[in-house]
Design a protein around this motif. Structure first.
Motif, mmCIF file in Angstrom:
data_model
loop_
_atom_site.group_PDB
_atom_site.id
_atom_site.type_symbol
_atom_site.label_atom_id
_atom_site.label_comp_id
_atom_site.label_asym_id
_atom_site.label_seq_id
_atom_site.Cartn_x
_atom_site.Cartn_y
_atom_site.Cartn_z
ATOM 1 N N LEU A 1 -10.536 -3.019 4.494
ATOM 2 C CA LEU A 1 -9.708 -3.008 5.705
ATOM 3 C C LEU A 1 -8.234 -3.273 5.435
ATOM 4 O O LEU A 1 -7.381 -2.811 6.190
ATOM 5 C CB LEU A 1 -10.237 -4.062 6.690
ATOM 6 C CG LEU A 1 -11.641 -3.776 7.230
ATOM 7 C CD1 LEU A 1 -12.216 -5.003 7.910
ATOM 8 C CD2 LEU A 1 -11.614 -2.597 8.184
ATOM 9 N N LEU A 2 -7.938 -4.042 4.403
ATOM 10 C CA LEU A 2 -6.539 -4.407 4.145
ATOM 11 C C LEU A 2 -6.116 -3.933 2.757
ATOM 12 O O LEU A 2 -6.939 -3.872 1.849
ATOM 13 C CB LEU A 2 -6.363 -5.927 4.234
ATOM 14 C CG LEU A 2 -5.816 -6.476 5.576
ATOM 15 C CD1 LEU A 2 -6.702 -6.096 6.730
ATOM 16 C CD2 LEU A 2 -5.647 -7.975 5.505
ATOM 17 N N GLY A 3 -4.817 -3.672 2.642
ATOM 18 C CA GLY A 3 -4.294 -3.132 1.386
ATOM 19 C C GLY A 3 -4.040 -1.647 1.601
ATOM 20 O O GLY A 3 -4.872 -0.948 2.190
ATOM 21 N N GLY A 4 -2.883 -1.168 1.122
ATOM 22 C CA GLY A 4 -2.491 0.221 1.393
ATOM 23 C C GLY A 4 -3.540 1.235 0.988
ATOM 24 O O GLY A 4 -3.754 2.236 1.671
ATOM 25 N N GLU A 5 -4.233 0.961 -0.132
ATOM 26 C CA GLU A 5 -5.211 1.937 -0.623
ATOM 27 C C GLU A 5 -6.437 2.010 0.282
ATOM 28 O O GLU A 5 -7.148 3.002 0.282
ATOM 29 C CB GLU A 5 -5.591 1.619 -2.077
ATOM 30 C CG GLU A 5 -6.516 0.418 -2.273
ATOM 31 C CD GLU A 5 -5.832 -0.949 -2.112
ATOM 32 O OE1 GLU A 5 -4.622 -0.983 -1.848
ATOM 33 O OE2 GLU A 5 -6.520 -1.975 -2.260
ATOM 34 N N ARG A 6 -6.707 0.950 1.041
ATOM 35 C CA ARG A 6 -7.842 0.968 2.008
ATOM 36 C C ARG A 6 -7.356 1.545 3.336
ATOM 37 O O ARG A 6 -8.018 2.385 3.956
ATOM 38 C CB ARG A 6 -8.413 -0.430 2.255
ATOM 39 C CG ARG A 6 -8.527 -1.312 1.024
ATOM 40 C CD ARG A 6 -9.683 -0.982 0.122
ATOM 41 N NE ARG A 6 -9.350 -1.409 -1.234
ATOM 42 C CZ ARG A 6 -10.062 -1.147 -2.319
ATOM 43 N NH1 ARG A 6 -11.177 -0.468 -2.258
ATOM 44 N NH2 ARG A 6 -9.675 -1.544 -3.509
ATOM 45 N N VAL A 7 -6.191 1.046 3.792
ATOM 46 C CA VAL A 7 -5.641 1.490 5.076
ATOM 47 C C VAL A 7 -5.397 3.004 5.057
ATOM 48 O O VAL A 7 -5.518 3.672 6.090
ATOM 49 C CB VAL A 7 -4.343 0.700 5.383
ATOM 50 C CG1 VAL A 7 -3.653 1.240 6.618
ATOM 51 C CG2 VAL A 7 -4.673 -0.781 5.580
ATOM 52 N N ALA A 8 -5.102 3.554 3.870
ATOM 53 C CA ALA A 8 -4.884 5.009 3.776
ATOM 54 C C ALA A 8 -6.103 5.776 4.290
ATOM 55 O O ALA A 8 -5.965 6.808 4.955
ATOM 56 C CB ALA A 8 -4.605 5.394 2.322
ATOM 57 N N LYS A 9 -7.290 5.250 4.008
ATOM 58 C CA LYS A 9 -8.521 5.950 4.447
ATOM 59 C C LYS A 9 -8.707 5.771 5.949
ATOM 60 O O LYS A 9 -9.099 6.704 6.668
ATOM 61 C CB LYS A 9 -9.743 5.398 3.715
ATOM 62 C CG LYS A 9 -9.928 5.914 2.286
ATOM 63 C CD LYS A 9 -9.260 5.079 1.264
ATOM 64 C CE LYS A 9 -9.520 5.469 -0.156
ATOM 65 N NZ LYS A 9 -8.416 5.092 -1.053
ATOM 66 N N LEU A 10 -8.450 4.558 6.434
ATOM 67 C CA LEU A 10 -8.617 4.294 7.875
ATOM 68 C C LEU A 10 -7.640 5.146 8.680
ATOM 69 O O LEU A 10 -8.006 5.760 9.693
ATOM 70 C CB LEU A 10 -8.381 2.808 8.170
ATOM 71 C CG LEU A 10 -9.325 1.825 7.473
ATOM 72 C CD1 LEU A 10 -8.915 0.392 7.775
ATOM 73 C CD2 LEU A 10 -10.772 2.075 7.896
ATOM 74 N N ASN A 11 -6.392 5.179 8.227
ATOM 75 C CA ASN A 11 -5.393 5.961 8.957
ATOM 76 C C ASN A 11 -5.754 7.448 8.962
ATOM 77 O O ASN A 11 -5.543 8.147 9.953
ATOM 78 C CB ASN A 11 -4.004 5.748 8.361
ATOM 79 C CG ASN A 11 -3.414 4.393 8.754
ATOM 80 O OD1 ASN A 11 -3.910 3.740 9.672
ATOM 81 N ND2 ASN A 11 -2.371 3.979 8.068
ATOM 82 N N GLU A 12 -6.305 7.917 7.847
ATOM 83 C CA GLU A 12 -6.688 9.329 7.797
ATOM 84 C C GLU A 12 -7.815 9.619 8.789
ATOM 85 O O GLU A 12 -7.845 10.673 9.427
ATOM 86 C CB GLU A 12 -7.111 9.714 6.373
ATOM 87 C CG GLU A 12 -7.297 11.203 6.143
ATOM 88 C CD GLU A 12 -5.981 11.996 6.190
ATOM 89 O OE1 GLU A 12 -4.900 11.404 6.345
ATOM 90 O OE2 GLU A 12 -6.058 13.237 6.082
#
Ligand code: 2PG
Ligand code: MG
Length: 404
Positions: free
Chosen positions: A383-394
């Protein structure tokens, strides 16, 4: 039908700051596509080898020497042919010559290039038979880290907010709310201790396994009440990591496989867990099958290290009725074609699939497309960290395309 005119492999870093590889392909239609490959820490003994002996420098060298020539000139639309070429040039059963991460990066970059050329999103390019439009996965958001992903945390590797609202904006919001509230509770409980976050962005705190679970369970209940959204506790035990000489060795207790069966079943009953991954070491089909017989009617029982996304291992799991779900990670098998074969089999057998990140991630977003294309029950992505958020945002972008 356009062809690959250029193929490059470069060294990049993953979210742990360890080197990995990124493939970049160009086609004669003027398309350029790139994909990076992630790396695991709690790897299964059955997954392919990420890098050849010598690591990333050796992967780059073998790419220059033998892989590029196999790729350049191939049709970008023929995913199966490119993946076959990767197997041929490798010549081993586990990608130990060219590296599974090289295969993953090239294979995924091929699909991205092909999607660009067809002017469709990646999820449409890979959409599995029987699916017509996007169906969004539940978010399996890792809120508290332990095991190999954290220093000083519980033995259980992941404490998960399993957030099942059908709209991705809701499921992401509820999972994040669990993460935020859990952080506030930890700060209140340990006011003088410096808390950390683990490899997947979950909190790390000096908690026992049951203590950590109790916090997660209470927080999920609070968030259900506050947001009126379904979010339930789940765990990935990654039990192979604390299996020694036939026993499950926790900080607080040592259990035989039978004891482990009783313990994990009692956790399900007591805490109403809805998601349990790898409760036994990665060769023990029998105990996981007994666990699924006991709780599979109400719990998503997921095989990760057990299956390693391998069709042969999932087949065995189906024959032995081991689980009701399989975790899917492309770089456990190395190519999209192998991954799709496993996903299609899993779907045909009526099992659920859960698309998953690795603990060492790259900031790419392609995993979100795979989860939608595969009709995944869940997207495990942190859930946190740019590499995780990148998937959520996509996932949000897929759910509400610009202009819609
Ligand atoms: C897992 C994964 C991802 P790793 O066990 O499910 O959460 O961990 O990438 O370290 O294998
Ligand atoms: Mg796992």
């Amino acid at each position: 039908m356009s062809r690959i005119t250029e193929a490059h492999l470069r060294a990049i870093y993953d979210s742990r700051g360890n080197p990995t590889v990124e493939a970049r392909l160009a086609t004669d239609a003027g398309v350029v596509a790139a994909a990076g490959a992630p790396s695991g820490a709690s790897t299964s003994t059955h997954e392919v080898v990420a890098f050849p002996t010598g690591g990333v420098p050796a992967a780059l060298a073998v790419f220059e020497r033998s892989v590029r020539a196999k790729i350049v000139g191939a049709s970008v639309d023929d995913q199966a042919a490119i993946d076959r070429a990767l197997h041929e040039v490798d010549g081993t059963p586990d990608f130990s010559r060219i590296g599974g991460n090289t295969a993953t990066a090239v294979s995924v970059a091929t699909a991205i290039a092909s999607a660009f050329e067809r002017k469709v999103p990646l999820w449409k390019r890979l959409l599995r038979p029987g699916l017509v439009g996007p169906r969004f996965p539940a978010i399996c958001g890792n809120c508290l880290n332990g095991g190999k992903h954290a220093w000083g945390g519980p033995d259980i590797q992941e404490f998960i907010a399993y957030s099942t609202a059908p709209d991705p904006a809701d499921s992401i919001r509820a999972a994040l709310e669990v993460h935020h509230r859990l952080g506030a509770k930890l700060h209140a409980r340990f006011p003088t201790i410096a808390l950390g976050r683990g490899d997947e962005g979950g909190w790390v705190a000096p908690l026992g396994n049951v203590e950590a679970l109790e916090l997660l369970v209470a927080t999920c209940a609070e968030v259900r009440d506050a947001l009126h959204l379904p979010v339930h506790p789940g765990i990935d035990l990654a039990a192979t990591e604390f299996f020694r000489d036939g026993q499950y060795v926790y900080k607080e207790q040592t259990l035989s496989p039978e004891g482990q069966l009783g313990f994990v079943t009692s956790l399900v009953d007591r805490y109403e867990l809805k998601f349990v991954e790898d409760p036994f070491e990665d060769n023990d089909y029998d105990h996981v099958a007994a666990f699924t017989r006991a709780v599979g009617g109400k719990v998503t029982v997921v095989g990760d290290d057990l299956y390693a996304t391998s069709l042969a291992r999932v087949r065995e799991g189906v024959e032995r009725r081991a689980t009701n779900a399989a975790l899917i990670k492309v770089n456990q098998v190395g190519t999209l074609t192998d991954t799709l074969a496993t996903v299609d089999y899993v779907r045909a057998q009526g099992l659920a699939n859960v698309s998953s990140h690795r603990s060492g991630e790259v900031p790419d977003a392609w995993l979100a497309h795979l989860a939608v294309a595969f009709g995944s029950l869940g997207l495990k992505c942190g859930l946190l960290g740019g590499e995780r958020v990148a998937k959520l945002n996509e996932l949000l972008r897929i759910g509400a395309p610009a202009g819609s």
